[in-house]
Design a protein around this motif. Structure first.
Motif, PDB file in Angstrom:
ATOM      1  N   PRO A  73       9.307   1.086  -0.073  1.00  0.00           N
ATOM      2  CA  PRO A  73       9.768   0.868   1.304  1.00  0.00           C
ATOM      3  C   PRO A  73      10.419   2.091   1.931  1.00  0.00           C
ATOM      4  CG  PRO A  73      10.471  -0.920  -0.140  1.00  0.00           C
ATOM      5  CD  PRO A  73       9.867   0.124  -1.014  1.00  0.00           C
ATOM      6  N   SER A  74      11.047   2.936   1.115  1.00  0.00           N
ATOM      7  CA  SER A  74      11.716   4.130   1.650  1.00  0.00           C
ATOM      8  C   SER A  74      10.748   5.302   1.829  1.00  0.00           C
ATOM      9  CB  SER A  74      12.845   4.560   0.712  1.00  0.00           C
ATOM     10  OG  SER A  74      12.301   5.054  -0.503  1.00  0.00           O
ATOM     11  N   GLY A 104      10.505  -5.211  -0.953  1.00  0.00           N
ATOM     12  CA  GLY A 104       9.961  -4.479   0.178  1.00  0.00           C
ATOM     13  C   GLY A 104       8.463  -4.342   0.072  1.00  0.00           C
ATOM     14  N   VAL A 105       7.893  -3.585   0.973  1.00  0.00           N
ATOM     15  CA  VAL A 105       6.446  -3.383   1.038  1.00  0.00           C
ATOM     16  C   VAL A 105       6.096  -2.076   0.335  1.00  0.00           C
ATOM     17  CG1 VAL A 105       4.466  -3.067   2.563  1.00  0.00           C
ATOM     18  CG2 VAL A 105       6.271  -4.682   3.174  1.00  0.00           C
ATOM     19  N   TYR A 106       5.086  -2.115  -0.520  1.00  0.00           N
ATOM     20  CA  TYR A 106       4.617  -0.964  -1.276  1.00  0.00           C
ATOM     21  C   TYR A 106       3.187  -0.652  -0.846  1.00  0.00           C
ATOM     22  CZ  TYR A 106       8.779  -1.329  -4.063  1.00  0.00           C
ATOM     23  OH  TYR A 106      10.087  -1.337  -4.456  1.00  0.00           O
ATOM     24  N   ALA A 128       3.767  -6.610  -1.567  1.00  0.00           N
ATOM     25  CA  ALA A 128       5.203  -6.696  -1.286  1.00  0.00           C
ATOM     26  C   ALA A 128       5.906  -7.350  -2.463  1.00  0.00           C
ATOM     27  CB  ALA A 128       5.447  -7.493  -0.009  1.00  0.00           C
ATOM     28  N   TYR A 156       8.642  -6.889   7.514  1.00  0.00           N
ATOM     29  CA  TYR A 156       9.482  -7.191   6.366  1.00  0.00           C
ATOM     30  C   TYR A 156      10.664  -6.208   6.300  1.00  0.00           C
ATOM     31  CZ  TYR A 156      10.870  -8.275   1.611  1.00  0.00           C
ATOM     32  OH  TYR A 156      11.575  -8.650   0.522  1.00  0.00           O
ATOM     33  N   GLN A 157      11.844  -6.713   6.134  1.00  0.00           N
ATOM     34  CA  GLN A 157      13.037  -5.873   6.027  1.00  0.00           C
ATOM     35  C   GLN A 157      13.581  -5.951   4.615  1.00  0.00           C
ATOM     36  OE1 GLN A 157      14.299  -3.910   8.514  1.00  0.00           O
ATOM     37  NE2 GLN A 157      12.475  -4.505   9.636  1.00  0.00           N
ATOM     38  N   SER A 158      13.768  -4.821   3.948  1.00  0.00           N
ATOM     39  CA  SER A 158      14.349  -4.780   2.601  1.00  0.00           C
ATOM     40  C   SER A 158      15.841  -5.078   2.686  1.00  0.00           C
ATOM     41  CB  SER A 158      14.171  -3.413   1.968  1.00  0.00           C
ATOM     42  OG  SER A 158      12.826  -3.131   1.816  1.00  0.00           O
TER      43      SER A 158
END
Length: 161
Positions: A73-74, A104-106, A128, A156-158
């Protein structure tokens, strides 16, 4: 007399045209995405140990020619070692992932080199991690692919620890 002077060149041109039309086509084979684990669009309750990808044709074995790069996500790469090509089934490659992946989303960016014609193919797929996800029927840790998954993933918010 005029007809005979043009008959031979005309016949030659027709033969050449026929050869072009009837000639076998050269196949252009790319080793493209066929499937993966986790699947494209999967929502997992915990992070996978690795990402596996299968292609629709064999890949050429050459160091760093077939690569999976997983970003979190980062935007940081979360690979834990180099991509491996399966010697027994050259339609399969995988990469180990760092332990303890956060929700998070990968994004998995892939690049392959075809064994047939050495053409390069590239693409991406996503999964995710959501510890609160409800498993889909028949799947222990992933939901089925949603047509609007990409939009959902972008929203989507981590959670911040």
């Amino acid at each position: 007399m005029r007809l005979s002077r043009f008959a031979l060149p005309l016949a030659a041109a027709l033969v050449a045209l026929g050869a072009l039309v009837l000639a076998p086509r050269v196949a252009s084979a790319h080793a493209r995405y066929a499937r993966s684990t986790p699947a494209d669009g999967a929502v997992l309750r915990s992070g996978p140990a690795r990402v596996d990808m299968w292609t629709d044709s064999e890949m050429f074995k050459l160091a760093q020619a077939n690569v999976l790069t997983v970003t979190g996500p980062s935007g940081a790469v979360v690979n834990d070692g180099p991509t491996q090509l399966d010697d027994a089934a050259r339609t399969h490659l995988w990469v180990a992932l760092q332990p303890g992946l956060r929700p998070g989303v990968y994004t998995v960016a892939w690049r392959t080199l075809s064994a047939d014609d050495q053409d390069v193919a590239t693409g991406t797929f996503r999964f995710a991690i959501d510890p609160n996800a409800t498993p889909a029927a028949g799947a222990a840790a992933a939901t089925s692919h949603q047509p609007d998954w990409y939009c959902q993933a972008q929203a989507y918010q981590s959670p911040v620890p």
